[in-house]
Design a protein around this motif. Structure first.
Motif, short mmCIF file in Angstrom:
data_model
loop_
_atom_site.label_atom_id
_atom_site.label_comp_id
_atom_site.label_asym_id
_atom_site.label_seq_id
_atom_site.Cartn_x
_atom_site.Cartn_y
_atom_site.Cartn_z
N ALA A 21 -6.16 -4.29 -7.65
CA ALA A 21 -6.67 -4.09 -6.29
C ALA A 21 -7.98 -3.30 -6.32
CB ALA A 21 -5.63 -3.35 -5.45
N SER A 22 -8.06 -2.34 -7.20
CA SER A 22 -9.30 -1.55 -7.31
C SER A 22 -10.44 -2.36 -7.89
CB SER A 22 -9.05 -0.30 -8.16
OG SER A 22 -8.06 0.54 -7.58
N LEU A 23 -10.13 -3.19 -8.90
CA LEU A 23 -11.18 -3.95 -9.58
C LEU A 23 -11.63 -5.16 -8.77
CD1 LEU A 23 -9.88 -3.87 -13.27
CD2 LEU A 23 -11.70 -2.47 -12.24
N GLY A 30 -14.20 -6.02 0.22
CA GLY A 30 -13.22 -6.47 1.19
C GLY A 30 -12.74 -5.33 2.08
N ASP A 31 -11.53 -5.52 2.63
CA ASP A 31 -10.93 -4.53 3.52
C ASP A 31 -10.28 -3.44 2.66
OD1 ASP A 31 -9.79 -3.09 5.51
OD2 ASP A 31 -8.34 -4.62 6.11
N PHE A 32 -10.79 -2.23 2.78
CA PHE A 32 -10.28 -1.14 1.94
C PHE A 32 -8.88 -0.71 2.36
CE2 PHE A 32 -10.29 3.14 0.04
CZ PHE A 32 -10.71 2.80 -1.24
N MET A 33 -8.46 -1.09 3.54
CA MET A 33 -7.11 -0.74 4.00
C MET A 33 -6.05 -1.33 3.08
SD MET A 33 -5.61 1.06 6.20
CE MET A 33 -3.90 1.36 6.66
N THR A 34 -6.35 -2.48 2.50
CA THR A 34 -5.41 -3.09 1.56
C THR A 34 -5.21 -2.20 0.34
OG1 THR A 34 -6.14 -5.29 2.26
CG2 THR A 34 -4.95 -5.14 0.17
N VAL A 35 -6.29 -1.63 -0.15
CA VAL A 35 -6.21 -0.73 -1.31
C VAL A 35 -5.41 0.51 -0.95
CG1 VAL A 35 -7.56 0.61 -2.97
CG2 VAL A 35 -8.42 -1.60 -2.16
N VAL A 36 -5.60 1.02 0.27
CA VAL A 36 -4.88 2.21 0.70
C VAL A 36 -3.38 1.94 0.78
CG1 VAL A 36 -4.56 3.86 2.59
CG2 VAL A 36 -6.86 3.12 1.94
N LYS A 37 -3.00 0.79 1.32
CA LYS A 37 -1.58 0.44 1.41
C LYS A 37 -0.95 0.33 0.02
CE LYS A 37 -1.89 -2.03 5.84
NZ LYS A 37 -1.75 -3.33 6.52
N ILE A 38 -1.68 -0.26 -0.89
CA ILE A 38 -1.18 -0.35 -2.27
C ILE A 38 -1.05 1.05 -2.88
CG2 ILE A 38 -1.76 -1.16 -4.59
CD1 ILE A 38 -3.02 -3.61 -3.31
N GLY A 39 -1.99 1.92 -2.51
CA GLY A 39 -1.91 3.30 -2.99
C GLY A 39 -0.65 4.01 -2.52
N TYR A 40 -0.28 3.80 -1.25
CA TYR A 40 0.96 4.39 -0.73
C TYR A 40 2.18 3.81 -1.45
CZ TYR A 40 -1.15 6.94 3.17
OH TYR A 40 -1.86 7.85 3.94
N ALA A 41 2.19 2.50 -1.65
CA ALA A 41 3.32 1.88 -2.35
C ALA A 41 3.42 2.39 -3.79
CB ALA A 41 3.16 0.36 -2.34
N TRP A 42 2.29 2.53 -4.45
CA TRP A 42 2.25 3.05 -5.82
C TRP A 42 2.79 4.47 -5.86
CZ3 TRP A 42 -2.81 2.57 -9.18
CH2 TRP A 42 -2.51 2.89 -10.50
N THR A 43 2.44 5.29 -4.87
CA THR A 43 2.94 6.66 -4.80
C THR A 43 4.45 6.69 -4.61
OG1 THR A 43 0.84 7.42 -3.87
CG2 THR A 43 2.76 8.83 -3.54
N ALA A 44 4.96 5.84 -3.73
CA ALA A 44 6.40 5.80 -3.49
C ALA A 44 7.16 5.39 -4.76
CB ALA A 44 6.70 4.82 -2.35
N VAL A 45 6.65 4.40 -5.46
CA VAL A 45 7.28 3.96 -6.71
C VAL A 45 7.23 5.09 -7.75
CG1 VAL A 45 7.05 2.39 -8.66
CG2 VAL A 45 6.87 1.52 -6.33
N GLY A 46 6.11 5.80 -7.79
CA GLY A 46 6.00 6.90 -8.75
C GLY A 46 7.02 7.99 -8.49
N ILE A 47 7.20 8.36 -7.23
CA ILE A 47 8.19 9.40 -6.89
C ILE A 47 9.59 8.93 -7.23
CG2 ILE A 47 9.20 10.70 -4.99
CD1 ILE A 47 6.46 10.62 -3.63
#
Length: 378
Positions: free
Chosen positions: A168-170, A188-205
């Protein structure tokens, strides 16, 4: 036509912007940027020491046992990725990460955004490698399918989420250089990257806490002392500490969308990302260092025991000798004989190796009268 032909194209403007950005010298980090650099340096130094000790224990101290495994390989790979991410984060802080817009110019922002992207991508590579080291460590101590499959599934989820985040970042901008230089392409729409960031954080926790709970479920069934069980549980459960950094970082993800002081707020995100990977790496290496600490404490204890034995032996030599007190008062002169060892003379004692400690005390006092001597004999 001649006027249009004399105007530079967007690609040429982008190239000029890049050239000017690379000619821009770094700034002196202050405030958050300075704290970011200090924290990253301290974390990187501690992680380097811990990983170095792990390599020493597994590859050298236990080389005859050939215990080097995949968990060690993943730990080293995760460390290299973490180190690269830390270097890029420090470079980014030297060009504006953690600094407000008022202290920056366009050229610094371009340079900072480039290093920041590199740091985030390599961070994304380091986390699944560090988690894999923890997983393979736990796989060494359990054969139960339910735990092994749980570990495999969590590792798959963590790795897949990291790959999605990296892509998503690349792929957010085309080409990738447009991420830090908007004149070189479109994004593109940076909101997509932000949503993936939240999902990544949840998986990490989720995975961090799972890696902390599963060791308890595994170790509680092993045949070992309660003290050793507690030690192993604590060491293996330290992976949950890394989730603290993940939780603290989560609220700052909203600042990805701000337009003012964006690099300043990204400094907090980068700070907690580096702490998360650094703490996770240190926690992943601690189980391998248990052997080193055990050997050190055993050596210290053996050294203390040896000194105690030497002291006792010396004391026995002193007690076992004949001591004469020639400087007593005129009231008398005393001779003490202590410490004779004699084997019992009967046949049973020779077979049973029974030793009798015979102590003889003789007191001679010239000033004693006959009545006192008679009383002492009694």
């Amino acid at each position: 036509m001649s006027t249009n032909s004399s105007q530079p194209s967007q690609a040429e403007l982008g190239a000029e912007l890049s050239a000017a950005a690379y000619a821009q010298p770094p700034i002196k980090p202050e405030g958050l940027a300075l704290r970011l650099i200090i924290v990253i340096w301290v974390t990187a130094v501690i992680a380097t020491i811990v990983v170095g000790l792990r390599v020493y224990v597994r590859a050298w101290m236990l080389r005859r046992a050939k215990v080097w495994g995949w968990e060690d390989t993943f730990a080293v790979m995760g460390y290299l990725a973490f180190l690269c991410s830390s270097i890029f984060a420090i470079k980014a802080a030297s060009y504006g990460l953690g600094t407000r817009d008022s202290g920056l110019n366009t050229f610094l922002m371009v340079r900072c955004a480039e290093y920041l992207l590199y740091s985030e991508v390599v961070y994304g590579v380091s986390m699944p490698l560090i988690k894999a080291s923890v997983v393979f460590t736990l796989l060494r101590i359990t054969t139960e399918k339910k735990y092994r499959w749980s570990l495999y599934i969590m590792q798959f989820i963590a790795t897949a989420m990291a790959i999605v985040g990296i892509l998503a970042s690349l792929l957010y901008c085309k080409p990738v250089k447009a991420y830090w230089n908007p004149l070189l392409g479109t994004c593109g729409d940076f909101m997509t990257v932000v949503k993936i960031g939240y999902a990544w954080t949840a998986v990490g926790i989720f995975t961090d806490w799972a890696y902390a709970i599963i060791p308890y479920l595994i170790v509680r069934k092993l045949q070992m002392s309660a003290r050793n069980k507690t030690t192993v549980m604590v060491i293996l459960g330290l992976a949950a500490v890394a989730s603290t950094a993940t939780i603290v970082r989560a609220p700052y993800l909203q600042y990805y969308l701000v337009t003012k002081d964006r690099l300043y707020w990204n400094g907090y995100i980068s700070l907690w990302c580096q702490l998360e990977s650094g703490i996770g790496l240190i926690a992943a290496c601690l189980p391998a260092l248990r052997k080193l600490f055990t050997r050190y404490f055993e050596s210290s204890r053996n050294g203390s025991n040896a000194k105690s034995k030497q002291y006792i032996a010396g004391s026995r030599n002193i007690v076992g000798s004949q001591t004469q007190m020639d400087n007593l008062s005129p009231a008398g002169k005393t001779t003490i004989s202590i410490g004779k060892w004699k084997r019992l003379g009967d046949g049973n004692s020779s077979t049973s190796h029974i030793i009798l400690h015979e102590t003889t005390v003789t007191v001679e006092t010239e000033s004693m009268n006959d009545e006192e001597k008679q009383a002492r004999r009694v």
